[in-house]
Design an enzyme around this catalytic site. Structure first.
Site, PDB file in Angstrom:
ATOM      1  N   THR A  35       0.836  -1.215   0.000  1.00 21.39           N
ATOM      2  CA  THR A  35       0.000   0.000   0.000  1.00 21.39           C
ATOM      3  C   THR A  35       0.865   1.257   0.000  1.00 21.39           C
ATOM      4  O   THR A  35       0.482   2.273  -0.580  1.00 21.39           O
ATOM      5  CB  THR A  35      -0.969   0.047   1.213  1.00 21.39           C
ATOM      6  OG1 THR A  35      -0.220  -0.123   2.400  1.00 21.39           O
ATOM      7  CG2 THR A  35      -2.031  -1.020   1.113  1.00 21.39           C
TER       8      THR A  35
ATOM      9  N   ARG B 185      -9.015  -5.521   1.719  1.00 18.92           N
ATOM     10  CA  ARG B 185     -10.091  -5.473   2.714  1.00 18.92           C
ATOM     11  C   ARG B 185     -10.144  -4.210   3.565  1.00 18.92           C
ATOM     12  O   ARG B 185     -11.034  -4.088   4.399  1.00 18.92           O
ATOM     13  CB  ARG B 185     -10.009  -6.722   3.605  1.00 18.92           C
ATOM     14  CG  ARG B 185     -10.309  -7.967   2.813  1.00 18.92           C
ATOM     15  CD  ARG B 185     -10.175  -9.260   3.572  1.00 18.92           C
ATOM     16  NE  ARG B 185     -10.415 -10.363   2.654  1.00 18.92           N
ATOM     17  CZ  ARG B 185      -9.527 -10.804   1.776  1.00 18.92           C
ATOM     18  NH1 ARG B 185      -8.313 -10.260   1.696  1.00 18.92           N
ATOM     19  NH2 ARG B 185      -9.830 -11.788   0.941  1.00 18.92           N
TER      20      ARG B 185
ATOM     21  N   HIS C  18       0.405 -16.679  -4.314  1.00 22.34           N
ATOM     22  CA  HIS C  18      -0.709 -16.437  -5.229  1.00 22.34           C
ATOM     23  C   HIS C  18      -0.243 -16.103  -6.643  1.00 22.34           C
ATOM     24  O   HIS C  18      -1.002 -15.547  -7.433  1.00 22.34           O
ATOM     25  CB  HIS C  18      -1.621 -15.334  -4.655  1.00 22.34           C
ATOM     26  CG  HIS C  18      -2.303 -15.741  -3.389  1.00 22.34           C
ATOM     27  ND1 HIS C  18      -2.835 -14.863  -2.477  1.00 22.34           N
ATOM     28  CD2 HIS C  18      -2.542 -16.988  -2.887  1.00 22.34           C
ATOM     29  CE1 HIS C  18      -3.377 -15.547  -1.466  1.00 22.34           C
ATOM     30  NE2 HIS C  18      -3.197 -16.834  -1.691  1.00 22.34           N
TER      31      HIS C  18
ATOM     32  N   CYS D 180      -0.733 -18.701 -31.352  1.00 21.73           N
ATOM     33  CA  CYS D 180      -1.465 -19.906 -31.762  1.00 21.73           C
ATOM     34  C   CYS D 180      -2.978 -19.715 -31.652  1.00 21.73           C
ATOM     35  O   CYS D 180      -3.743 -20.608 -32.003  1.00 21.73           O
ATOM     36  CB  CYS D 180      -1.036 -21.108 -30.919  1.00 21.73           C
ATOM     37  SG  CYS D 180      -1.780 -21.176 -29.285  1.00 21.73           S
TER      38      CYS D 180
HETATM   39  P1  OAD Z   1      -6.019  -7.700   2.966  1.00 20.98           P
HETATM   40  O1  OAD Z   1      -6.508  -6.550   2.197  1.00 20.98           O
HETATM   41  O2  OAD Z   1      -7.008  -8.721   3.409  1.00 20.98           O
HETATM   42  O3  OAD Z   1      -5.313  -7.185   4.292  1.00 20.98           O
HETATM   43  C1  OAD Z   1      -4.362  -6.159   4.269  1.00 20.98           C
HETATM   44  C2  OAD Z   1      -3.891  -5.894   5.697  1.00 20.98           C
HETATM   45  O4  OAD Z   1      -2.780  -5.005   5.616  1.00 20.98           O
HETATM   46  C3  OAD Z   1      -4.928  -5.238   6.597  1.00 20.98           C
HETATM   47  O5  OAD Z   1      -4.932  -5.926   7.846  1.00 20.98           O
HETATM   48  C4  OAD Z   1      -4.408  -3.806   6.773  1.00 20.98           C
HETATM   49  O6  OAD Z   1      -4.647  -3.308   8.070  1.00 20.98           O
HETATM   50  C5  OAD Z   1      -2.924  -3.986   6.571  1.00 20.98           C
HETATM   51  N1  OAD Z   1      -2.221  -2.824   6.014  1.00 20.98           N
HETATM   52  C6  OAD Z   1      -2.585  -1.989   5.017  1.00 20.98           C
HETATM   53  N2  OAD Z   1      -1.609  -1.099   4.737  1.00 20.98           N
HETATM   54  C7  OAD Z   1      -0.587  -1.392   5.592  1.00 20.98           C
HETATM   55  C8  OAD Z   1       0.720  -0.852   5.808  1.00 20.98           C
HETATM   56  N3  OAD Z   1       1.184   0.164   5.098  1.00 20.98           N
HETATM   57  N4  OAD Z   1       1.488  -1.421   6.756  1.00 20.98           N
HETATM   58  C9  OAD Z   1       1.039  -2.466   7.499  1.00 20.98           C
HETATM   59  N5  OAD Z   1      -0.171  -3.018   7.348  1.00 20.98           N
HETATM   60  C10 OAD Z   1      -0.974  -2.486   6.408  1.00 20.98           C
HETATM   61  O7  OAD Z   1      -4.813  -8.343   2.138  1.00 20.98           O
HETATM   62  P2  OAD Z   1      -4.202  -9.826   2.212  1.00 20.98           P
HETATM   63  O8  OAD Z   1      -4.206 -10.341   3.603  1.00 20.98           O
HETATM   64  O9  OAD Z   1      -2.927  -9.803   1.477  1.00 20.98           O
HETATM   65  O10 OAD Z   1      -5.830 -13.177  -2.966  1.00 20.98           O
HETATM   66  O11 OAD Z   1      -5.279 -10.624   1.361  1.00 20.98           O
HETATM   67  C11 OAD Z   1      -5.037 -11.962   1.069  1.00 20.98           C
HETATM   68  C12 OAD Z   1      -5.558 -12.338  -0.285  1.00 20.98           C
HETATM   69  O12 OAD Z   1      -6.907 -11.904  -0.456  1.00 20.98           O
HETATM   70  C13 OAD Z   1      -4.837 -11.682  -1.432  1.00 20.98           C
HETATM   71  O13 OAD Z   1      -3.614 -12.296  -1.766  1.00 20.98           O
HETATM   72  C14 OAD Z   1      -5.828 -11.806  -2.546  1.00 20.98           C
HETATM   73  C15 OAD Z   1      -7.097 -11.488  -1.813  1.00 20.98           C
HETATM   74  O14 OAD Z   1      -8.218 -12.126  -2.299  1.00 20.98           O
HETATM   75  C16 OAD Z   1      -5.908 -13.461  -4.269  1.00 20.98           C
HETATM   76  O15 OAD Z   1      -5.999 -12.594  -5.124  1.00 20.98           O
HETATM   77  C17 OAD Z   1      -5.858 -14.912  -4.575  1.00 20.98           C
END
Ligand code: OAD
Length: 237
Positions: free
Chosen positions: A25, A33, A118, A149
């Site tokens: 981010t 999320r 992923h 192709c």
């Molecule tokens: P999420 O969006 O679920 O969670 C991101 C987390 O990062 C949240 O808890 C935020 O509070 C935190 N966050 C945001 N910015 C931050 C920062 N600068 N420093 C520290 N923390 C921060 O993302 P993921 O857990 O990666 O899958 O989501 C998992 C999977 O869900 C992804 O890989 C994707 C999605 O569906 C696929 O596309 C298969």
């Protein structure tokens, strides 16, 4: 500033970093999320549906419209978190990065041992003949990207309903099981099987660096609620 974190790093030699969208981010890529995340924006079809194997097969053109606009962030550059992790690896302190991200920013920062649970937007293969294509091919196609192709080119990104790659998964399990310190950061720990990898950690220190609370905070030896890049940037290697 983060003395407890520095002390743990100083006493570790096999650190593994387990991260998610929050790590990128600070590079300008929204996570999934958070309130400003991808899943809280308004779409006619929910992103979890668009990013599924069924949708890819049945609505290929719509999939690629969404994918190009929301998943490809080719302008993004590594931030302080990516850079510090690469530095720790080069110094022989960090054994591996395990990531749920598909943006390739860890490698762009210089990390070498990266388990991309992923997949990656940077790998793309023809579903018909297997020919590999760079991400530019996907970015520049007006509609459905097609191979010489005639086959559809599919990004090597794990979609909902698709299994994780076995070798990547077992490599990540091995790295985490052998780690003396596990740093978990930028992930809500809600997506399985990725989030379940934490169970393989049996080392000395579990560190959580996340903006918001996570279900694993209660098990961690050190919890820092902050930004991954800002916090990691303070570490002296
Ligand atoms: P999420 O969006 O679920 O969670 C991101 C987390 O990062 C949240 O808890 C935020 O509070 C935190 N966050 C945001 N910015 C931050 C920062 N600068 N420093 C520290 N923390 C921060 O993302 P993921 O857990 O990666 O899958 O989501 C998992 C999977 O869900 C992804 O890989 C994707 C999605 O569906 C696929 O596309 C298969």
């Amino acid at each position: 500033m983060y003395q407890a974190l520095q002390k743990i790093i100083d006493n570790s030699s096999r650190i593994v970093f387990f991260g998610g969208a929050g790590v990128s981010t600070e590079s300008g890529i929204p996570d999934f999320r958070s309130v400003d995340g991808l899943y809280n924006q308004k779409f006619d079809v929910p992103p979890e549906v668009i990013l599924s194997h069924t949708y890819f097969m049945e609505h290929t053109a719509e999939f690629f419209r969404f994918y190009r606009e929301k998943m490809l962030a080719l302008w993004a550059k590594p931030n302080a978190a990516h850079r510090k992790l690469a530095e720790l690896e080069a110094a022989g302190r960090l054994a591996a990065v395990v990531t749920q991200n598909v943006d390739g920013l860890h490698q762009a920062a210089g990390s070498r041992n990266v388990f991309e649970l992923h997949g990656s937007v940077h790998r793309n293969y023809c579903r018909n003949c297997g020919k590999a294509y760079p991400v530019q091919k996907i970015a520049e196609s007006a509609d459905v990207p097609r191979c010489d192709c005639g086959g559809v080119i599919k990004p090597d990104v794990v979609l909902y309903e698709e299994p994780l790659d076995n070798d990547v998964m077992s490599g990540a399990v091995r790295a985490i099981a052998n780690a003396d310190t596990l740093i978990v950061s930028g992930t809500s720990l809600t997506v399985y099987p990725a989030a379940g990898l934490l169970r393989y950690f049996g080392g000395d220190h579990l560190v959580l660096i996340n903006r918001d609370e996570t279900p694993a905070d209660q098990y961690a030896d050190l919890v820092i609620h902050g930004k991954a890049g800002e916090v990691l940037d303070t570490i002296r290697v």
